[in-house]
Motif scaffolding. Structure first.
Motif, short mmCIF file in Angstrom:
data_model
loop_
_atom_site.label_atom_id
_atom_site.label_comp_id
_atom_site.label_asym_id
_atom_site.label_seq_id
_atom_site.Cartn_x
_atom_site.Cartn_y
_atom_site.Cartn_z
N GLU A 6 -17.54 -24.53 0.11
CA GLU A 6 -18.98 -24.75 0.25
C GLU A 6 -19.44 -26.01 -0.48
O GLU A 6 -20.33 -26.72 0.00
CB GLU A 6 -19.76 -23.52 -0.23
CG GLU A 6 -19.61 -22.36 0.73
CD GLU A 6 -20.35 -21.12 0.25
OE1 GLU A 6 -21.58 -21.06 0.47
OE2 GLU A 6 -19.70 -20.25 -0.35
N LEU A 16 -24.31 -23.63 4.67
CA LEU A 16 -24.08 -22.51 5.57
C LEU A 16 -25.39 -21.75 5.79
O LEU A 16 -26.00 -21.29 4.82
CB LEU A 16 -23.01 -21.58 5.01
CG LEU A 16 -21.62 -22.19 4.85
CD1 LEU A 16 -20.64 -21.15 4.28
CD2 LEU A 16 -21.11 -22.74 6.16
N ALA A 19 -25.81 -15.85 8.90
CA ALA A 19 -24.95 -15.56 10.06
C ALA A 19 -25.79 -15.01 11.21
O ALA A 19 -26.50 -14.03 11.04
CB ALA A 19 -23.87 -14.57 9.68
N ASN A 74 -20.97 -22.69 11.95
CA ASN A 74 -21.25 -21.29 12.28
C ASN A 74 -20.00 -20.42 12.18
O ASN A 74 -20.09 -19.25 11.81
CB ASN A 74 -21.93 -21.21 13.64
CG ASN A 74 -23.32 -21.81 13.58
OD1 ASN A 74 -24.03 -21.69 12.59
ND2 ASN A 74 -23.71 -22.51 14.62
N THR A 77 -19.71 -19.77 8.53
CA THR A 77 -20.75 -18.81 8.16
C THR A 77 -20.29 -17.39 8.48
O THR A 77 -20.43 -16.48 7.65
CB THR A 77 -22.06 -19.14 8.90
OG1 THR A 77 -22.55 -20.39 8.43
CG2 THR A 77 -23.12 -18.07 8.67
N GLN A 78 -19.76 -17.20 9.67
CA GLN A 78 -19.27 -15.87 10.06
C GLN A 78 -18.09 -15.45 9.19
O GLN A 78 -17.98 -14.28 8.79
CB GLN A 78 -18.88 -15.84 11.54
CG GLN A 78 -20.02 -16.04 12.50
CD GLN A 78 -21.01 -14.89 12.54
OE1 GLN A 78 -20.90 -13.88 11.85
NE2 GLN A 78 -22.03 -15.05 13.37
N LYS A 80 -17.52 -16.33 6.08
CA LYS A 80 -18.04 -15.94 4.76
C LYS A 80 -18.66 -14.55 4.82
O LYS A 80 -18.48 -13.74 3.91
CB LYS A 80 -19.06 -16.97 4.26
CG LYS A 80 -19.56 -16.62 2.87
CD LYS A 80 -20.53 -17.63 2.34
CE LYS A 80 -21.01 -17.18 0.96
NZ LYS A 80 -22.02 -18.08 0.43
N GLU A 81 -19.39 -14.27 5.88
CA GLU A 81 -20.01 -12.95 6.04
C GLU A 81 -18.92 -11.86 6.08
O GLU A 81 -19.07 -10.81 5.46
CB GLU A 81 -20.84 -12.93 7.33
CG GLU A 81 -21.55 -11.64 7.60
CD GLU A 81 -22.82 -11.46 6.80
OE1 GLU A 81 -23.33 -10.33 6.79
OE2 GLU A 81 -23.31 -12.42 6.17
#
Length: 156
Positions: A6, A16, A19, A74, A77-78, A80-81
């Protein structure tokens, strides 16, 4: 505290976003053993604006590369989620890139370089990957590009 990934993204001018939910009847990510599969991501910016159009008609190669980079943001981001922390990524196994293009457009690899370059810049050596880059007649919501990913991950 942000992960090194990050921090690199921030240095590159990216953060980011939250999500986004799936656009259909699927899950954004799935973990199987030491692999994380991230569903195809579209080029939506943090404000929710979707980059649309066709390469070879409405968009330049540079536009397409920017769209592919947004897809990569993206994807991360997903990831990390799903993982809680991007430091669990051990490697990028595969990127699959789909380019909304006219039949005579042939620079698909250049477009998906936008995703590959950002992944390598953000993750360093573990960001190098195998990939495909194909042209398609259309994408969901007239998106310019769609990219999915498979990551090797460390145990939780």
């Amino acid at each position: 505290m942000p992960s090194t990934i990050e921090a690199r993204l921030k240095d590159l001018g990216y953060t980011l976003p939250a999500a986004p939910p799936p656009a259909g009847n699927y899950v954004p990510c799935m973990i199987s053993g030491q692999l994380l599969f991230v569903s195809g991501q579209l080029p939506k910016d943090a404000d929710g604006h979707l980059m649309t159009g066709r390469l070879g008609a409405d968009l330049t190669v540079e536009d397409g590369q920017k769209a592919a980079a947004l897809c990569t943001i993206n994807i991360l981001t997903q990831a990390k989620e799903a993982l809680g922390d991007l430091t669990r990524i051990a490697g990028v196994m595969r990127l699959n890139g789909f380019v909304n293009a006219t039949p005579d457009f042939t620079a698909h690899p250049k477009i998906i370089d936008g995703a590959s370059d950002l992944m390598a810049s953000a993750l360093g050596d573990i960001g190098r990957h195998t990939r495909i880059a194909v042209g398609v007649a259309s994408l969901p919501f007239a998106a310019a590009v769609e990219v999915d990913a498979v990551f090797a991950i460390t145990p939780a």
